[in-house]
Design a protein around this motif. Structure first.
Motif, PDB file in Angstrom:
ATOM      1  N   THR A 163       0.834  -1.192   0.000  1.00  0.00           N
ATOM      2  CA  THR A 163       0.000   0.000   0.000  1.00  0.00           C
ATOM      3  C   THR A 163       0.871   1.245   0.000  1.00  0.00           C
ATOM      4  OG1 THR A 163      -0.074   0.091   2.392  1.00  0.00           O
ATOM      5  CG2 THR A 163      -1.762  -1.232   1.296  1.00  0.00           C
ATOM      6  N   ALA A 164       0.240   2.377  -0.285  1.00  0.00           N
ATOM      7  CA  ALA A 164       0.970   3.638  -0.339  1.00  0.00           C
ATOM      8  C   ALA A 164       1.603   3.978   1.000  1.00  0.00           C
ATOM      9  CB  ALA A 164       0.033   4.760  -0.783  1.00  0.00           C
TER      10      ALA A 164
ATOM     11  N   ASP B 192       6.571   8.906  -1.321  1.00  0.00           N
ATOM     12  CA  ASP B 192       6.563   9.402  -2.694  1.00  0.00           C
ATOM     13  C   ASP B 192       7.924   9.241  -3.373  1.00  0.00           C
ATOM     14  OD1 ASP B 192       3.925  10.045  -2.457  1.00  0.00           O
ATOM     15  OD2 ASP B 192       4.233  12.189  -2.113  1.00  0.00           O
TER      16      ASP B 192
ATOM     17  N   ASN C 252       1.605  12.386  -2.941  1.00  0.00           N
ATOM     18  CA  ASN C 252       0.661  11.605  -2.131  1.00  0.00           C
ATOM     19  C   ASN C 252       0.269  10.293  -2.797  1.00  0.00           C
ATOM     20  OD1 ASN C 252       0.554  13.672  -0.131  1.00  0.00           O
ATOM     21  ND2 ASN C 252      -0.916  14.795  -1.410  1.00  0.00           N
ATOM     22  N   GLY C 253       1.249   9.641  -3.383  1.00  0.00           N
ATOM     23  CA  GLY C 253       1.010   8.347  -4.001  1.00  0.00           C
ATOM     24  C   GLY C 253       0.470   8.403  -5.413  1.00  0.00           C
ATOM     25  N   VAL C 254       0.188   9.595  -5.936  1.00  0.00           N
ATOM     26  CA  VAL C 254      -0.327   9.751  -7.301  1.00  0.00           C
ATOM     27  C   VAL C 254       0.839  10.110  -8.220  1.00  0.00           C
ATOM     28  CG1 VAL C 254      -1.882  11.008  -8.817  1.00  0.00           C
ATOM     29  CG2 VAL C 254      -2.577  10.483  -6.465  1.00  0.00           C
TER      30      VAL C 254
ATOM     31  N   GLU D   1       1.944   2.145 -12.959  1.00  0.00           N
ATOM     32  CA  GLU D   1       0.909   1.466 -12.169  1.00  0.00           C
ATOM     33  C   GLU D   1       1.464   0.294 -11.379  1.00  0.00           C
ATOM     34  OE1 GLU D   1      -3.086   2.331 -14.898  1.00  0.00           O
ATOM     35  OE2 GLU D   1      -1.975   0.457 -15.135  1.00  0.00           O
TER      36      GLU D   1
ATOM     37  N   GLY E 260       2.796   0.855  -4.102  1.00  0.00           N
ATOM     38  CA  GLY E 260       2.289   2.016  -3.391  1.00  0.00           C
ATOM     39  C   GLY E 260       1.580   3.053  -4.229  1.00  0.00           C
TER      40      GLY E 260
ATOM     41  N   LYS F 277      -1.218   4.994  -5.979  1.00  0.00           N
ATOM     42  CA  LYS F 277      -2.671   5.117  -5.860  1.00  0.00           C
ATOM     43  C   LYS F 277      -3.335   5.350  -7.218  1.00  0.00           C
ATOM     44  CE  LYS F 277      -2.768   7.196  -1.210  1.00  0.00           C
ATOM     45  NZ  LYS F 277      -3.163   8.425  -0.452  1.00  0.00           N
ATOM     46  N   ASP F 278      -2.687   6.172  -8.047  1.00  0.00           N
ATOM     47  CA  ASP F 278      -3.271   6.518  -9.340  1.00  0.00           C
ATOM     48  C   ASP F 278      -2.143   7.018 -10.238  1.00  0.00           C
ATOM     49  OD1 ASP F 278      -5.115   6.896 -11.321  1.00  0.00           O
ATOM     50  OD2 ASP F 278      -6.022   8.703 -10.437  1.00  0.00           O
TER      51      ASP F 278
END
Length: 227
Positions: free
Chosen positions: A153-154, A159, A186-188, A209, A213, A215-216
């Motif tokens: 997970t993130a 980052d 923030n994980g994006v 992708e 970690g 997210k997007d």
């Protein structure tokens, strides 16, 4: 991961003297599309598959009459072989004898490449001249489902770590974008840079992708990086 890790060991086999109808029934009721043909000593003689039973006189699926000029150029051997495939009653006469095999130590990546290159759905696994397993396309898919690692997970990856993983995934690839064009907040993951083709853009997105970690992923191709 190797053949021994994913192969099916409860092997259903056919004998060369088994009837074609019996072989077809065995495949139907076992839910398989092919099986090794072995002799009494367990030595591999060939493979019998759905493809070997596609053209049969009994069900009207034999090769239809060809144009006269095709009949003329077809060799006697070819026509005789076609007749046997359509009318023979025993597995020995319809099975494929040019069989590709592997050993238990064969890497899964090599098996996938072999199945694709030879356009086959399964390959026997051999040990000391005998069949000890079969690896099919479905075995490879099951391995993907059961053995793929979970993505962290993130929260487990900052980052900076995410950015480094994205860059590492693209390293050495001809479609990779410059380091400064990858920004993570923030994980994006934000991907910047010049306009790229659809396939190149997809490759860059997938690389991002797959980084732990993430997210997007947001692509901004054709625009300069945000200040």
């Amino acid at each position: 991961m190797r053949a021994s890790d994913i192969m099916t060991t409860s092997i259903i086999t056919a004998s060369p003297d088994m009837s074609v109808r019996h072989a077809a029934g065995t495949m139907v009721f076992a839910g398989i599309s092919g099986m090794p043909v072995v002799d009494e000593a367990g030595r591999l003689l060939g493979m019998i598959t759905e493809g070997d039973l596609m053209h049969r006189a009994e069900i009207g699926t034999g090769v239809k009459q060809r144009a006269w000029w095709l009949e003329m150029v077809a060799s006697t051997t070819e026509l005789a072989s076609q007749y046997v495939k359509e009318h023979a009653r025993k597995v020995r006469d319809v099975m494929t004898t040019d069989v590709t095999t592997i050993t238990e130590s064969c890497p899964v990546g090599d098996i996938a490449e072999l199945l694709e290159r030879r356009r086959i759905k399964r390959v026997p696994v051999m040990r000391d001249g005998k069949v000890v397993g079969v690896v099919s396309r479905s075995n490879l898919i099951r391995a993907l489902v059961t053995m793929a690692p979970e993505v962290p997970t993130a929260a487990e990856n900052g980052d900076h770590a995410i950015r480094e993983d994205v860059l590492a995934a693209m390293e050495g690839q001809p479609w990779a974008i410059a380091r400064e064009n990858v920004i993570v907040e923030n994980g994006v993951v934000h991907l910047w840079g010049p306009v790229v083709g659809a396939e190149e853009g997809n490759a860059i997105r997938v690389a991002a992708e797959n980084a732990p970690g993430v997210k997007d992923v947001i692509a901004h191709f054709g625009r300069p990086p945000a200040a």
